[in-house]
Scaffold this active site. Sequence first.
Site, PDB file in Angstrom:
ATOM      1  N   GLU A  45      -6.241 -10.749  -0.828  1.00 54.00           N
ATOM      2  CA  GLU A  45      -7.027 -10.459   0.392  1.00 54.00           C
ATOM      3  C   GLU A  45      -8.527 -10.391   0.083  1.00 54.00           C
ATOM      4  O   GLU A  45      -9.257  -9.588   0.601  1.00 54.00           O
ATOM      5  CB  GLU A  45      -6.567  -9.142   1.036  1.00 54.00           C
ATOM      6  CG  GLU A  45      -5.086  -9.099   1.367  1.00 54.00           C
ATOM      7  CD  GLU A  45      -4.660  -7.805   2.021  1.00 54.00           C
ATOM      8  OE1 GLU A  45      -5.522  -7.073   2.517  1.00 54.00           O
ATOM      9  OE2 GLU A  45      -3.435  -7.512   2.046  1.00 54.00           O
ATOM     10  N   GLU A  85       0.795  -1.240   0.000  1.00 59.02           N
ATOM     11  CA  GLU A  85       0.000   0.000   0.000  1.00 59.02           C
ATOM     12  C   GLU A  85       0.829   1.294   0.000  1.00 59.02           C
ATOM     13  O   GLU A  85       0.681   2.159   0.854  1.00 59.02           O
ATOM     14  CB  GLU A  85      -0.955  -0.015   1.207  1.00 59.02           C
ATOM     15  CG  GLU A  85      -1.866  -1.238   1.213  1.00 59.02           C
ATOM     16  CD  GLU A  85      -2.773  -1.308   2.428  1.00 59.02           C
ATOM     17  OE1 GLU A  85      -2.859  -0.321   3.180  1.00 59.02           O
ATOM     18  OE2 GLU A  85      -3.395  -2.366   2.645  1.00 59.02           O
ATOM     19  N   ASN A 135       2.045  -5.307  -3.108  1.00 64.12           N
ATOM     20  CA  ASN A 135       0.658  -5.591  -2.759  1.00 64.12           C
ATOM     21  C   ASN A 135      -0.113  -4.309  -2.493  1.00 64.12           C
ATOM     22  O   ASN A 135       0.391  -3.409  -1.799  1.00 64.12           O
ATOM     23  CB  ASN A 135       0.633  -6.481  -1.495  1.00 64.12           C
ATOM     24  CG  ASN A 135      -0.730  -7.054  -1.184  1.00 64.12           C
ATOM     25  OD1 ASN A 135      -1.378  -7.635  -2.054  1.00 64.12           O
ATOM     26  ND2 ASN A 135      -1.176  -6.900   0.059  1.00 64.12           N
ATOM     27  N   HIS A 194     -10.487  -6.113  -1.986  1.00 66.86           N
ATOM     28  CA  HIS A 194     -11.514  -5.890  -0.967  1.00 66.86           C
ATOM     29  C   HIS A 194     -12.687  -5.206  -1.659  1.00 66.86           C
ATOM     30  O   HIS A 194     -12.564  -4.053  -2.108  1.00 66.86           O
ATOM     31  CB  HIS A 194     -10.981  -5.008   0.181  1.00 66.86           C
ATOM     32  CG  HIS A 194      -9.900  -5.655   0.998  1.00 66.86           C
ATOM     33  ND1 HIS A 194     -10.105  -6.784   1.769  1.00 66.86           N
ATOM     34  CD2 HIS A 194      -8.596  -5.326   1.164  1.00 66.86           C
ATOM     35  CE1 HIS A 194      -8.979  -7.121   2.373  1.00 66.86           C
ATOM     36  NE2 HIS A 194      -8.045  -6.260   2.019  1.00 66.86           N
ATOM     37  N   ASP A 208     -12.280 -10.326  -0.153  1.00 68.01           N
ATOM     38  CA  ASP A 208     -13.512 -10.406   0.622  1.00 68.01           C
ATOM     39  C   ASP A 208     -14.514  -9.456  -0.038  1.00 68.01           C
ATOM     40  O   ASP A 208     -14.144  -8.501  -0.723  1.00 68.01           O
ATOM     41  CB  ASP A 208     -13.321 -10.096   2.120  1.00 68.01           C
ATOM     42  CG  ASP A 208     -12.586  -8.783   2.421  1.00 68.01           C
ATOM     43  OD1 ASP A 208     -11.935  -8.719   3.489  1.00 68.01           O
ATOM     44  OD2 ASP A 208     -12.654  -7.845   1.602  1.00 68.01           O
TER      45      ASP A 208
END
Length: 347
Positions: A277, A172, A213, A249, A279
């Site tokens: 990641e 990030e 990432n 996400h 979701d």
Amino acid sequence: MEKDEDMHQTPTRRLRRRITAAVAATAAAGLAAAGAMLFAGNASAAETLGASAAESGRYFGAAIAPNFLGEEGYANTLNAEFNSIVAENAMKWDATEPSPGQFNFTGGDQLVAYAEDHGMAVRGHTLVWHAQQPTWAQGLQGQALHDAMTTHIAGVAGHYQGKISSWDVVNEAFEWDGSRRQSNLQIQLGDKWIEDAFRAADAADPDARLCYNDYGTDGVNAKSDAIYDMVVDFQARGVPIDCVGFQTHLGSDSDLGSYQQNLQRFADLGVDVEITELDVGGSGSAQANVFRTVTEACLAVDRCTGITVWGITDKYSWRGEETPLLFDANYQKKEAYEAVLDALNAG
Ligand code: G3I
């Protein structure tokens, strides 16, 4: 600042890493193909996420917290469904180096041992991030911060050398508009901190695949453009980078119009892509359809090596009441689970 490393370092280690990865992928695909041939007469869809992903030489993983491994539903679901894990928090800087030079690998070691006992791969998350830095590092400046960063990377990646399939080396570092996040790392160290982190990770574990990432890269946009340009620049200058992690996400209404196209353009650069990641906030068929679309996109991109969901059960998700995962609070499979397994088997 450290002197520029030889930008033309021999590609031996990177080449070996790529050969290792290619051999592993070929072996997995070959085993899957052989298995399919052997049982062609009785071909039946795989009944778990990990088994189905493995049939295309991929993994299906979950973010794990060691303190939940003693819970029966958690462990049973993990063992049955996933063939890769990542530490949700246990391998971050604040957990692994709470005091300068004093490393604590207890949580990460527990997860690595569990993975080895259960035949699972391990992703590493994350060596350098603006968040979850220990307090002592947050206040450092200039060369002191640079030294702390490279010492941390050497300590953690060195400790887990040979045990990590791919590291989120840097997490990030970009803003939505494609500019650099003005973190302490960026302000104190300038643009070069990211490549210095990758070089330090490469020195510490030449066999791990090294990933950048980030989130909000769920299509072709200013942020993913900036990351794309960074990968192109790194490749041109011999900075070791093997993969890009797309956190993914999402919500049930997320626009995925260019999701697959975005993965493909990075793969076309010659790096692997990983959904790191996943979701999806929401429920029912809207949630299931988003999970399905992401799964199908990964299967459509040869260099998409696998998918990790950011947790097993809604009960422990960082997103609280958004019920974003594949298993409900009672470890029951949701509609989204069936959609993902369906897509994996169709792929
Ligand atoms: O360890 C302390 C504990 O000692 C203390 O008692 C407790 C209560 O204050 O807090 C514990 O720390 C928490 C930590 O998770 C470990 O459980 C932090 O408060 C909490 O903020 C932290 O949240 C994590 C978050 O990253 C931090 O930004 C989430 O669990 C984790 O799922 C989340 O994961 C991130 C990825 O690493 C990067 N991508 C985004 C993703 C979601 O934010």
